[in-house]
Design a protein around this motif. Sequence first.
Motif, PDB file in Angstrom:
ATOM      1  N   TYR A   4       0.854  -1.182   0.000  1.00  0.00           N
ATOM      2  CA  TYR A   4       0.000   0.000   0.000  1.00  0.00           C
ATOM      3  C   TYR A   4       0.891   1.234   0.000  1.00  0.00           C
ATOM      4  O   TYR A   4       1.960   1.214   0.594  1.00  0.00           O
ATOM      5  CB  TYR A   4      -0.873   0.026   1.255  1.00  0.00           C
ATOM      6  CG  TYR A   4      -1.820  -1.142   1.352  1.00  0.00           C
ATOM      7  CD1 TYR A   4      -3.060  -1.109   0.717  1.00  0.00           C
ATOM      8  CD2 TYR A   4      -1.474  -2.278   2.080  1.00  0.00           C
ATOM      9  CE1 TYR A   4      -3.938  -2.181   0.805  1.00  0.00           C
ATOM     10  CE2 TYR A   4      -2.344  -3.352   2.175  1.00  0.00           C
ATOM     11  CZ  TYR A   4      -3.582  -3.301   1.538  1.00  0.00           C
ATOM     12  OH  TYR A   4      -4.432  -4.360   1.623  1.00  0.00           O
ATOM     13  N   GLY A  49      -3.135  -9.329  10.658  1.00  0.00           N
ATOM     14  CA  GLY A  49      -2.243  -8.330  10.082  1.00  0.00           C
ATOM     15  C   GLY A  49      -1.169  -8.887   9.159  1.00  0.00           C
ATOM     16  O   GLY A  49      -0.323  -8.152   8.668  1.00  0.00           O
ATOM     17  N   CYS A  50      -1.221 -10.216   8.886  1.00  0.00           N
ATOM     18  CA  CYS A  50      -0.148 -10.812   8.083  1.00  0.00           C
ATOM     19  C   CYS A  50      -0.362 -10.617   6.589  1.00  0.00           C
ATOM     20  O   CYS A  50       0.506 -10.930   5.783  1.00  0.00           O
ATOM     21  CB  CYS A  50       0.020 -12.290   8.413  1.00  0.00           C
ATOM     22  SG  CYS A  50      -1.234 -13.351   7.694  1.00  0.00           S
ATOM     23  N   GLY A  51      -1.529 -10.120   6.204  1.00  0.00           N
ATOM     24  CA  GLY A  51      -1.753  -9.842   4.792  1.00  0.00           C
ATOM     25  C   GLY A  51      -2.739 -10.768   4.100  1.00  0.00           C
ATOM     26  O   GLY A  51      -2.800 -10.810   2.868  1.00  0.00           O
ATOM     27  N   LYS A  52      -3.548 -11.479   4.876  1.00  0.00           N
ATOM     28  CA  LYS A  52      -4.526 -12.403   4.289  1.00  0.00           C
ATOM     29  C   LYS A  52      -5.564 -11.650   3.458  1.00  0.00           C
ATOM     30  O   LYS A  52      -5.843 -12.019   2.323  1.00  0.00           O
ATOM     31  CB  LYS A  52      -5.237 -13.209   5.389  1.00  0.00           C
ATOM     32  CG  LYS A  52      -4.311 -13.974   6.298  1.00  0.00           C
ATOM     33  CD  LYS A  52      -5.063 -14.783   7.350  1.00  0.00           C
ATOM     34  CE  LYS A  52      -5.815 -13.956   8.371  1.00  0.00           C
ATOM     35  NZ  LYS A  52      -4.950 -13.093   9.215  1.00  0.00           N
ATOM     36  N   SER A  53      -6.117 -10.586   4.063  1.00  0.00           N
ATOM     37  CA  SER A  53      -7.135  -9.811   3.337  1.00  0.00           C
ATOM     38  C   SER A  53      -6.529  -9.139   2.111  1.00  0.00           C
ATOM     39  O   SER A  53      -7.170  -9.054   1.063  1.00  0.00           O
ATOM     40  CB  SER A  53      -7.759  -8.747   4.245  1.00  0.00           C
ATOM     41  OG  SER A  53      -8.466  -9.358   5.283  1.00  0.00           O
ATOM     42  N   THR A  54      -5.294  -8.689   2.256  1.00  0.00           N
ATOM     43  CA  THR A  54      -4.594  -8.057   1.145  1.00  0.00           C
ATOM     44  C   THR A  54      -4.475  -9.033  -0.031  1.00  0.00           C
ATOM     45  O   THR A  54      -4.759  -8.679  -1.178  1.00  0.00           O
ATOM     46  CB  THR A  54      -3.191  -7.595   1.602  1.00  0.00           C
ATOM     47  OG1 THR A  54      -3.347  -6.673   2.674  1.00  0.00           O
ATOM     48  CG2 THR A  54      -2.416  -6.954   0.477  1.00  0.00           C
TER      49      THR A  54
HETATM   50  P1  ADP Z   1      -4.958  -9.668   7.699  1.00  0.00           P
HETATM   51  O1  ADP Z   1      -6.176  -9.742   6.833  1.00  0.00           O
HETATM   52  O2  ADP Z   1      -4.089 -10.873   7.612  1.00  0.00           O
HETATM   53  O3  ADP Z   1      -5.309  -9.358   9.123  1.00  0.00           O
HETATM   54  P2  ADP Z   1      -4.345  -7.310   6.107  1.00  0.00           P
HETATM   55  O4  ADP Z   1      -4.197  -7.835   4.737  1.00  0.00           O
HETATM   56  O5  ADP Z   1      -5.607  -6.607   6.435  1.00  0.00           O
HETATM   57  O6  ADP Z   1      -4.046  -8.455   7.178  1.00  0.00           O
HETATM   58  O7  ADP Z   1      -3.155  -6.284   6.393  1.00  0.00           O
HETATM   59  C1  ADP Z   1      -1.801  -6.585   6.120  1.00  0.00           C
HETATM   60  C2  ADP Z   1      -0.927  -5.364   6.369  1.00  0.00           C
HETATM   61  O8  ADP Z   1      -1.241  -4.343   5.441  1.00  0.00           O
HETATM   62  C3  ADP Z   1      -1.112  -4.767   7.750  1.00  0.00           C
HETATM   63  O9  ADP Z   1       0.137  -4.326   8.197  1.00  0.00           O
HETATM   64  C4  ADP Z   1      -2.048  -3.600   7.498  1.00  0.00           C
HETATM   65  O10 ADP Z   1      -1.836  -2.577   8.438  1.00  0.00           O
HETATM   66  C5  ADP Z   1      -1.657  -3.168   6.101  1.00  0.00           C
HETATM   67  N1  ADP Z   1      -2.806  -2.595   5.385  1.00  0.00           N
HETATM   68  C6  ADP Z   1      -3.984  -3.197   5.125  1.00  0.00           C
HETATM   69  N2  ADP Z   1      -4.807  -2.411   4.418  1.00  0.00           N
HETATM   70  C7  ADP Z   1      -4.133  -1.251   4.229  1.00  0.00           C
HETATM   71  C8  ADP Z   1      -4.449  -0.023   3.573  1.00  0.00           C
HETATM   72  N3  ADP Z   1      -5.619   0.163   2.939  1.00  0.00           N
HETATM   73  N4  ADP Z   1      -3.505   0.940   3.564  1.00  0.00           N
HETATM   74  C9  ADP Z   1      -2.318   0.773   4.187  1.00  0.00           C
HETATM   75  N5  ADP Z   1      -1.964  -0.369   4.813  1.00  0.00           N
HETATM   76  C10 ADP Z   1      -2.852  -1.358   4.840  1.00  0.00           C
END
Ligand code: ADP
Length: 248
Positions: free
Chosen positions: A4, A34-39
């Motif tokens: 991001y 916070g490991c990036g699963k949703s990402t």
């Molecule tokens: P998970 O789903 O495994 O809990 P995320 O994919 O939500 O993790 O987030 C992975 C990392 O990316 C985290 O460090 C989070 O803070 C960061 N992150 C997620 N979404 C955004 C965003 N829209 N902008 C900046 N950083 C983000």
Amino acid sequence: QIGYVVDGRLSVAVEEVSFEVRRGEKIILLGPSGCGKSTLLKAVAGFIEPVGGHISVEGHELVKPGPDRAVVFQEFDQLFPWRTVSDNVAYALRVTGKEKAAAESTAARFIEMTGLSHAAGRYPHQLSGGMKQRVAIARALALEPLMLLMDEPFGSLDAQTRSRLQKELNEIAARTGVTILFVTHSIQEALLIGHRIVVLGHSPSKVEEIVDVSDIEDPDTEEFIEARRHLRELLADEGEDVDHAVFE
Ligand code: ADP
Ligand code: MG
């Protein structure tokens, strides 16, 4: 690699992740919060673009979202509050170009599959959390996607409802043969649903291991307990508190 832009700089969320999903498979992305699963899931959905590497479906590189990848989120508010259950499902089909009558009959079929026929005329505010998630699943399935992308869809449900929906999802997957990419941070859920589990480390994440659990389902078996121990160990290596409730 996926990241991001934060304050004008690239912040890497997912470092190096590589895996293949086979047709009809239920594949789990498991890892600490916070490991990036949703990402990762959002990248597969086409909402964000990888900085490095690529994602492809059936040999075609992904560029944008499409009805071939239907998404179900954790939040209960993913339905249109002003549409009934049946209209929420039918509307998604209308958007993809289905005729009204065809959209309605397809909607009815998938609403029945998720056990909601009796509530087809209700509005979201008249539904429990579990029912709302069922509608979201019905709507996603009705699109007859190549892949169902699920981001902790049962994460906000009480334990009993969660366990019932896990079983139902397995039944629906067996019946429809839909391919599922399922995100969770629960080891138990990963084992109950998954064929294979992609274990991720802390962000910027890498794949720790891909564990095949396709022949494991019954929580009372030795195999299940052994696999759970192994996954706990993998995640504990990542500095997670294994006794924490989320790891069940
Ligand atoms: P998970 O789903 O495994 O809990 P995320 O994919 O939500 O993790 O987030 C992975 C990392 O990316 C985290 O460090 C989070 O803070 C960061 N992150 C997620 N979404 C955004 C965003 N829209 N902008 C900046 N950083 C983000
Ligand atoms: Mg998430």
